[in-house]
Scaffold this motif. Structure first.
Motif, PDB file in Angstrom:
ATOM      1  N   GLY A   1       0.759  -1.244   0.000  1.00  0.00           N
ATOM      2  CA  GLY A   1       0.000   0.000   0.000  1.00  0.00           C
ATOM      3  C   GLY A   1       0.784   1.286   0.000  1.00  0.00           C
ATOM      4  N   VAL A   2       2.042   1.278  -0.431  1.00  0.00           N
ATOM      5  CA  VAL A   2       2.818   2.515  -0.417  1.00  0.00           C
ATOM      6  C   VAL A   2       3.107   3.059  -1.816  1.00  0.00           C
ATOM      7  N   GLY A   3       2.479   2.518  -2.832  1.00  0.00           N
ATOM      8  CA  GLY A   3       2.738   2.955  -4.200  1.00  0.00           C
ATOM      9  C   GLY A   3       2.288   4.380  -4.458  1.00  0.00           C
ATOM     10  N   PRO A   4       2.964   5.065  -5.375  1.00  0.00           N
ATOM     11  CA  PRO A   4       2.640   6.458  -5.670  1.00  0.00           C
ATOM     12  C   PRO A   4       1.264   6.661  -6.291  1.00  0.00           C
ATOM     13  N   SER A   5       0.699   5.613  -6.867  1.00  0.00           N
ATOM     14  CA  SER A   5      -0.617   5.734  -7.503  1.00  0.00           C
ATOM     15  C   SER A   5      -1.665   4.864  -6.823  1.00  0.00           C
ATOM     16  N   GLY A   6      -1.406   4.478  -5.579  1.00  0.00           N
ATOM     17  CA  GLY A   6      -2.383   3.677  -4.852  1.00  0.00           C
ATOM     18  C   GLY A   6      -2.120   2.193  -4.971  1.00  0.00           C
ATOM     19  N   ILE A   7      -3.123   1.427  -4.620  1.00  0.00           N
ATOM     20  CA  ILE A   7      -3.036  -0.030  -4.591  1.00  0.00           C
ATOM     21  C   ILE A   7      -3.077  -0.586  -6.012  1.00  0.00           C
ATOM     22  N   THR A   8      -2.161  -1.492  -6.318  1.00  0.00           N
ATOM     23  CA  THR A   8      -2.123  -2.127  -7.639  1.00  0.00           C
ATOM     24  C   THR A   8      -3.107  -3.300  -7.690  1.00  0.00           C
ATOM     25  N   PRO A   9      -3.484  -3.753  -8.873  1.00  0.00           N
ATOM     26  CA  PRO A   9      -4.316  -4.956  -8.973  1.00  0.00           C
ATOM     27  C   PRO A   9      -3.657  -6.173  -8.298  1.00  0.00           C
ATOM     28  N   PHE A  10      -2.341  -6.271  -8.373  1.00  0.00           N
ATOM     29  CA  PHE A  10      -1.606  -7.337  -7.702  1.00  0.00           C
ATOM     30  C   PHE A  10      -1.845  -7.266  -6.194  1.00  0.00           C
ATOM     31  N   GLU A  11      -1.721  -6.065  -5.614  1.00  0.00           N
ATOM     32  CA  GLU A  11      -1.951  -5.889  -4.186  1.00  0.00           C
ATOM     33  C   GLU A  11      -3.408  -6.160  -3.813  1.00  0.00           C
ATOM     34  N   LYS A  12      -4.332  -5.711  -4.645  1.00  0.00           N
ATOM     35  CA  LYS A  12      -5.753  -5.956  -4.363  1.00  0.00           C
ATOM     36  C   LYS A  12      -6.050  -7.444  -4.248  1.00  0.00           C
ATOM     37  N   ALA A  13      -5.412  -8.233  -5.092  1.00  0.00           N
ATOM     38  CA  ALA A  13      -5.632  -9.689  -5.058  1.00  0.00           C
ATOM     39  C   ALA A  13      -5.101 -10.312  -3.765  1.00  0.00           C
ATOM     40  N   LEU A  14      -4.152  -9.643  -3.119  1.00  0.00           N
ATOM     41  CA  LEU A  14      -3.558 -10.167  -1.888  1.00  0.00           C
ATOM     42  C   LEU A  14      -4.255  -9.682  -0.620  1.00  0.00           C
ATOM     43  N   PHE A  15      -5.066  -8.633  -0.723  1.00  0.00           N
ATOM     44  CA  PHE A  15      -5.682  -8.045   0.467  1.00  0.00           C
ATOM     45  C   PHE A  15      -6.447  -9.098   1.281  1.00  0.00           C
ATOM     46  N   GLY A  16      -6.225  -9.090   2.581  1.00  0.00           N
ATOM     47  CA  GLY A  16      -6.938 -10.002   3.479  1.00  0.00           C
ATOM     48  C   GLY A  16      -6.373 -11.405   3.560  1.00  0.00           C
ATOM     49  N   LYS A  17      -5.367 -11.698   2.763  1.00  0.00           N
ATOM     50  CA  LYS A  17      -4.767 -13.038   2.785  1.00  0.00           C
ATOM     51  C   LYS A  17      -3.809 -13.154   3.968  1.00  0.00           C
ATOM     52  N   GLY A  18      -3.600 -14.383   4.424  1.00  0.00           N
ATOM     53  CA  GLY A  18      -2.699 -14.653   5.539  1.00  0.00           C
ATOM     54  C   GLY A  18      -1.680 -15.715   5.176  1.00  0.00           C
ATOM     55  N   VAL A  19      -0.806 -16.000   6.107  1.00  0.00           N
ATOM     56  CA  VAL A  19       0.249 -16.994   5.896  1.00  0.00           C
ATOM     57  C   VAL A  19      -0.364 -18.326   5.451  1.00  0.00           C
ATOM     58  N   GLY A  20       0.200 -18.866   4.384  1.00  0.00           N
ATOM     59  CA  GLY A  20      -0.259 -20.140   3.832  1.00  0.00           C
ATOM     60  C   GLY A  20      -1.269 -19.997   2.710  1.00  0.00           C
ATOM     61  N   ASP A  21      -1.895 -18.823   2.596  1.00  0.00           N
ATOM     62  CA  ASP A  21      -2.858 -18.623   1.506  1.00  0.00           C
ATOM     63  C   ASP A  21      -2.124 -18.582   0.167  1.00  0.00           C
ATOM     64  N   ARG A  22      -2.808 -19.094  -0.850  1.00  0.00           N
ATOM     65  CA  ARG A  22      -2.259 -19.127  -2.209  1.00  0.00           C
ATOM     66  C   ARG A  22      -3.251 -18.494  -3.169  1.00  0.00           C
ATOM     67  N   ILE A  23      -2.699 -17.799  -4.141  1.00  0.00           N
ATOM     68  CA  ILE A  23      -3.540 -17.264  -5.215  1.00  0.00           C
ATOM     69  C   ILE A  23      -2.837 -17.492  -6.544  1.00  0.00           C
ATOM     70  N   ARG A  24      -3.641 -17.544  -7.565  1.00  0.00           N
ATOM     71  CA  ARG A  24      -3.134 -17.543  -8.936  1.00  0.00           C
ATOM     72  C   ARG A  24      -3.668 -16.265  -9.547  1.00  0.00           C
ATOM     73  N   LEU A  25      -2.772 -15.481 -10.090  1.00  0.00           N
ATOM     74  CA  LEU A  25      -3.140 -14.196 -10.671  1.00  0.00           C
ATOM     75  C   LEU A  25      -2.903 -14.255 -12.175  1.00  0.00           C
ATOM     76  N   ASP A  26      -3.993 -14.268 -12.939  1.00  0.00           N
ATOM     77  CA  ASP A  26      -3.901 -14.306 -14.390  1.00  0.00           C
ATOM     78  C   ASP A  26      -4.038 -12.895 -14.946  1.00  0.00           C
ATOM     79  N   MET A  27      -3.207 -12.576 -15.929  1.00  0.00           N
ATOM     80  CA  MET A  27      -3.191 -11.251 -16.538  1.00  0.00           C
ATOM     81  C   MET A  27      -3.365 -11.378 -18.043  1.00  0.00           C
ATOM     82  N   THR A  28      -3.780 -10.296 -18.649  1.00  0.00           N
ATOM     83  CA  THR A  28      -3.851 -10.285 -20.104  1.00  0.00           C
ATOM     84  C   THR A  28      -2.424 -10.230 -20.649  1.00  0.00           C
ATOM     85  N   PRO A  29      -2.194 -10.787 -21.843  1.00  0.00           N
ATOM     86  CA  PRO A  29      -0.861 -10.647 -22.435  1.00  0.00           C
ATOM     87  C   PRO A  29      -0.493  -9.164 -22.523  1.00  0.00           C
TER      88      PRO A  29
END
Length: 127
Positions: free
Chosen positions: A38-66
């Motif tokens: 949360g310290v980015g110059p333009s706010g929260i990134t989509p990558f960070e948004k996907a991680l919000f609320g997660k804790g140790v051991g949680d896993r995510i798969r983040l798919d992006m457009t080419p």
């Protein structure tokens, strides 16, 4: 959030294991990545948004457009590349390894670094 089981939120120091979800032969495999949320110059990134609320051991798969890697990771592109060797991806597999309250000096250092993308036109202002 509890102190025993913190979850990712603003100003947390986050440690991840991260890899390309669809690795190529030249990929090094899983790599650690540490950043302050949360310290980015333009706010929260989509990558960070996907991680919000997660804790140790949680896993995510983040798919992006080419071609959407820089837009997705924003100001974290340069530190992600330096720490993990990942420079572009269409899919990331992420495991949360540690979440802790960042020290004030760590927050100041992260904000001063500002982060930046390569010259991708995402609008992070770090070019």
């Amino acid at each position: 959030m509890t102190e025993k089981n913190p979850t990712i939120e603003n100003l947390m120091k986050v440690t991840l294991n991260i890899r390309n979800a669809e690795p190529s032969p030249e990929d090094a495999g899983t790599a650690p990545f540490v950043f302050i949320y949360g310290v980015g110059p333009s706010g929260i990134t989509p990558f960070e948004k996907a991680l919000f609320g997660k804790g140790v051991g949680d896993r995510i798969r983040l798919d992006m457009t080419p071609g959407g890697f820089c837009e997705t990771v924003g100001h974290l592109e340069l530190p992600l590349s330096k720490q993990s060797g990942i420079t572009a991806s269409v899919s990331l597999q992420v495991t949360v390894v540690d979440v802790e309250r960042a020290l004030d000096r760590e927050v100041v250092k992260a904000m001063a670094a500002g982060g930046s993308c390569s010259n991708c036109g995402c609008g992070c202002g770090g070019h």
